[in-house]
Scaffold this motif. Structure first.
Motif, PDB file in Angstrom:
ATOM      1  N   LEU A  61      -9.976  22.203 -13.155  1.00  0.00           N
ATOM      2  CA  LEU A  61     -10.346  21.212 -12.153  1.00  0.00           C
ATOM      3  C   LEU A  61      -9.093  20.456 -11.745  1.00  0.00           C
ATOM      4  N   SER A  62      -8.754  20.525 -10.452  1.00  0.00           N
ATOM      5  CA  SER A  62      -7.543  19.887  -9.937  1.00  0.00           C
ATOM      6  C   SER A  62      -7.912  18.612  -9.175  1.00  0.00           C
ATOM      7  N   LEU A  63      -7.233  17.508  -9.532  1.00  0.00           N
ATOM      8  CA  LEU A  63      -7.506  16.214  -8.915  1.00  0.00           C
ATOM      9  C   LEU A  63      -6.215  15.568  -8.431  1.00  0.00           C
ATOM     10  N   MET A  64      -6.333  14.699  -7.448  1.00  0.00           N
ATOM     11  CA  MET A  64      -5.191  13.906  -7.008  1.00  0.00           C
ATOM     12  C   MET A  64      -5.662  12.493  -6.684  1.00  0.00           C
ATOM     13  N   VAL A  65      -4.708  11.551  -6.707  1.00  0.00           N
ATOM     14  CA  VAL A  65      -5.044  10.144  -6.509  1.00  0.00           C
ATOM     15  C   VAL A  65      -4.310   9.610  -5.290  1.00  0.00           C
ATOM     16  N   SER A  66      -5.032   8.847  -4.489  1.00  0.00           N
ATOM     17  CA  SER A  66      -4.441   8.198  -3.322  1.00  0.00           C
ATOM     18  C   SER A  66      -4.559   6.689  -3.490  1.00  0.00           C
ATOM     19  N   VAL A  67      -3.453   5.955  -3.223  1.00  0.00           N
ATOM     20  CA  VAL A  67      -3.433   4.493  -3.354  1.00  0.00           C
ATOM     21  C   VAL A  67      -3.092   3.880  -2.008  1.00  0.00           C
ATOM     22  N   GLN A  68      -3.924   2.956  -1.529  1.00  0.00           N
ATOM     23  CA  GLN A  68      -3.690   2.319  -0.244  1.00  0.00           C
ATOM     24  C   GLN A  68      -3.931   0.810  -0.348  1.00  0.00           C
ATOM     25  N   PRO A  69      -2.869  -0.018  -0.169  1.00  0.00           N
ATOM     26  CA  PRO A  69      -3.058  -1.479  -0.186  1.00  0.00           C
ATOM     27  C   PRO A  69      -3.943  -1.906   0.982  1.00  0.00           C
ATOM     28  N   LEU A  70      -4.784  -2.872   0.756  1.00  0.00           N
ATOM     29  CA  LEU A  70      -5.665  -3.367   1.810  1.00  0.00           C
ATOM     30  C   LEU A  70      -4.965  -4.443   2.635  1.00  0.00           C
ATOM     31  N   GLY A  71      -5.221  -4.435   3.942  1.00  0.00           N
ATOM     32  CA  GLY A  71      -4.700  -5.464   4.826  1.00  0.00           C
ATOM     33  C   GLY A  71      -3.191  -5.470   4.922  1.00  0.00           C
ATOM     34  N   SER A  72      -2.552  -4.301   4.776  1.00  0.00           N
ATOM     35  CA  SER A  72      -1.096  -4.239   4.844  1.00  0.00           C
ATOM     36  C   SER A  72      -0.681  -2.904   5.422  1.00  0.00           C
ATOM     37  N   ALA A  73       0.327  -2.971   6.293  1.00  0.00           N
ATOM     38  CA  ALA A  73       0.838  -1.744   6.914  1.00  0.00           C
ATOM     39  C   ALA A  73       2.057  -1.212   6.181  1.00  0.00           C
ATOM     40  N   THR A  74       2.427  -1.828   5.068  1.00  0.00           N
ATOM     41  CA  THR A  74       3.622  -1.424   4.340  1.00  0.00           C
ATOM     42  C   THR A  74       3.454  -0.060   3.694  1.00  0.00           C
TER      43      THR A  74
END
Length: 396
Positions: A202-215
């Motif tokens: 089983l292959s997984l990946m993680v995505s991280v996205q700050p909220l309210g920021s375009a950085t």
């Protein structure tokens, strides 16, 4: 010179008339006895493996420096006491918990878990992805009340992680940017579907996205790859049930130490070496001046003596207990007799039938135990086994 003289005297003694050489028949009988003993031991070990739901011993019996995950140790200590006896049967989901380490070891937050050790017949109850959140330097630029959206994707059919069509969202939630420690994501449905397709990896990946920021800064980082301590490595935890359930009339939820567990002798040691509590020989029923009434007696199972200590983490052994003694007429309530046993005892006492014996002293309550061990793939498994400890004895 002294050693040579000793050897010479020994040889003379062996061939002297008072010490005839062993006959061929004697040697043959001794060899046969040793072979029979090996066959019995082999058959006994095989049967014991069946009791523990295994076909063969794990391939690697020596763990070396490998340590089980702290999560699994803590879970074991929550479920079981120092002897492995279940504290509360309602704590554990199902009867099996497995932990899987990431096989990819990528510096990116991409993971690969091999689930081949899970039988297709097992029911997947809960699947969790455990990630250790690090303190990221980038987090200092964000307000303490900021959150990040962390999403877990399943990589489908070996697709590239940058291909949106090759990813399937399986879990997503908000986590505080300035927190650190273990974060747990539920991925049960993804694992169930994967298991139905009879696939192993089983292959997984993680995505991280700050909220309210375009950085483009990534204020949240998770431990992965070879650069972090093994205690912080990504891990999948799988709660399953293999449908192995108790077949006895009653499986107790009380502990063996409860006063309601019926009469029993104090816990003395068996004739097994290597521990202080086993130095004293156990009280043998045949040595007693009078025949004892039905009661519980100690029976210690030592995994080190069996040769299993290399792959079992806990416990080192456990007291299975056994029942021994007479069920004399009339049967008192302290004998915990069934109505059938009471009638049988009366028939035997009145000699109404020559074929009816006195009732037997047998376990009437049984407790489960838990094993924490390494499997063939060096995954750590916590498994609960019913009917392994005689909680009390009665006349049946």
């Amino acid at each position: 010179m002294t050693k040579m003289l000793t050897v010479a005297l020994l040889l003379i003694a062996l061939v002297s008339p008072g010490n005839p050489r062993p006959s061929p028949n004697h040697l043959e009988n001794q060899f046969k006895t040793e072979n029979d003993s090996k066959e019995v031991r082999s058959a006994a070990i095989k049967r014991l493996l069946e009791v523990f739901g295994m076909e063969d011993l794990p391939a690697s019996l020596v763990r070396g420096h490998k340590q089980p995950p702290q999560y699994m140790l803590d879970l074991y200590n929550t479920v079981a006491d120092v002897d492995g006896v279940t504290k509360d049967p309602t704590v554990l989901q199902g009867n099996t918990v497995r932990s899987f380490f990431d096989k990819l070891h990528s510096e990116q937050i991409e993971f690969l878990f091999n689930l081949s050790s899970v039988a297709r017949s097992e029911k997947v109850l809960t699947a969790e992805l455990h990630l250790f959140k690090l303190r990221a330097q980038e987090a200092l630029t964000f307000n303490r009340h900021h959150f990040c959206q962390v999403s877990i994707f399943q990589v489908v059919d070996g697709s590239k992680t940058d291909n949106p069509q090759g990813k399937k969202l399986v879990s997503s939630r908000l986590i505080p940017i300035h927190s650190n420690g273990w974060e747990v994501f539920t991925i049960t449905q993804a694992v169930r579907t994967w298991m139905l397709d009879e696939r192993s990896d089983l292959s997984l990946m993680v995505s991280v996205q700050p909220l309210g920021s375009a950085t483009d800064l990534k204020p949240v980082r998770f431990a992965s790859g070879q650069s972090h301590h093994h205690s912080k490595q990504p891990m999948m935890v799988l709660f399953t049930d293999d449908s192995r359930r108790a077949t006895s009339p009653e499986t107790a939820q009380r502990r063996p130490e409860d006063s309601s567990a019926g009469p029993s002798l104090p816990l003395t040691s068996l004739t097994l070496p290597s521990s202080e509590r086993r130095h004293t020989r156990s009280l043998d029923y045949d040595d007693l001046p009078e025949k004892l009434p039905c009661q519980r007696m100690p029976l210690y199972v030592d995994f080190e003596e069996i040769g299993w200590s290399g792959w079992i983490v806990s416990p080192r052994g456990y007291n299975a207990y056994h029942c021994k003694g007479f069920c004399p007429f009339p049967l008192g309530q302290n004998m915990r007799p069934t109505n059938h046993a009471t009638v049988q005892s009366i028939i035997n006492a009145l000699k109404l039938s020559k074929t009816v014996e006195t009732p037997c002293c047998v376990p009437d309550k049984l407790f489960s135990i838990n094993l924490l061990y390494f499997d063939d793939d060096e995954n750590v498994v916590l498994k609960q086994y019913d009917d392994m400890v005689a909680g009390s004895c009665g006349c049946h």
